[in-house]
Design a protein around this motif. Structure first.
Motif: not given
Length: 267
Positions: A50-56, A64-71, A73-79
């Motif tokens: 949920i936090c990653l989706c809000l940050l996305l 902010k492309p770097l943060i978007t990329t991180f989000c 990747i992190a969303i896919l890893v979490t799933i």
């Protein structure tokens, strides 16, 4: 007033919010549809998602492309990791319901999580299933156990398991269960089976169904007498006795392999 009302949708209902909202909705559907097989850690992963989706949504809105990329990747890893955990727990439960659970299953107070098993060599968590596959199950089939199964120290080093503690802890649960039966807190076979499924009870040497309603003393033949002696021994003694060890597979196997010693005591 009207301009303010028109302003709010324009400000918040942006493409960034739609993307983040869709990601959040998909994730919630995924988690909730699999929640019947949730294990320890899934609640934390859902919060992280949920936090990653809000940050996305924020990163897309502010470009902010770097943060978007991180989000992303992190969303896919979490799933992905959550999915592995769901399937791991589902497999354990299916095996348990089919009576195909590993032989060590009854001695484990709670099913190990996916990460417990995956990272056991690094974290020192007990490697229950490896121990069951390499030691307990071969012995139950009258086959040789693996080399690391032949001493307490080797078992501790290879599987992170203190075999004496495991046996004593399970015996303590056996005593609690026997006392509950003796006190009529467990009155029926259905109550007993339900307690076993919840891992609140231990497997005991019991006579037929009437045992649970006061028939313990009615046994007459040798087999029934042995079962009654084992049950009474559990009620009486605070430590495992030879007759109880005969009933407990793990204890019997470890004793017969000269890994542990069980002596009769007077309590």
């Amino acid at each position: 007033m009207h301009s303010a009302i028109r302003f709010l949708p324009n400000r918040f209902l942006t493409p960034a919010s739609y993307i983040a909202g869709c990601a959040l909705l998909i994730g919630l559907i995924f988690f909730l549809s699999h929640w019947g097989h949730a294990e320890k850690g899934h609640g934390f992963l859902l919060s992280v998602y949920i936090c990653l989706c809000l940050l996305l949504g924020y990163s897309l809105q502010t470009l902010k492309p770097l943060i978007t990329t991180f989000c992303v990747i992190a969303i896919l890893v979490t799933i992905g990791f959550s999915s592995l955990k769901f399937h791991w727990r589902e497999g354990i439960l299916i095996q348990s319901h089919r009576d195909e659970a590993p032989a060590i299953d009854r001695y484990v107070s709670d099913y190990p999580t996916y990460e417990d098993t995956l990272f056991a060599p690094l974290t020192g968590a007990p490697q229950w299933y490896d121990f069951s596959e390499e030691c307990l199950e071969p012995a139950l089939s009258n086959l040789p156990m693996a080399e690391n199964c032949h001493s307490q120290n080797r078992i501790a080093d290879r599987y992170n398991i203190n075999i004496i503690t495991v046996i004593q802890n399970y015996y303590s649960l056996m005593r609690q269960t026997a006392q509950a039966i003796a006190d009529d807190k467990i009155k029926t076979v259905e109550d007993y089976r339900s307690c076993l499924n919840l891992k609140h009870c231990a497997f005991l040497p019991l006579l037929p169904a009437r045992t649970l309603t006061g028939g313990i003393s009615s046994a007459t033949d040798n087999h029934y007498q042995t079962v009654r002696n084992q049950f009474e021994s559990i009620l009486k003694h605070s430590s495992v006795q030879p007759e109880t060890c005969d009933f407990m597979d793990l204890c019997r196997i470890m004793r017969d392999a000269n890994i542990i010693t069980i002596r009769a005591t007077v309590d």
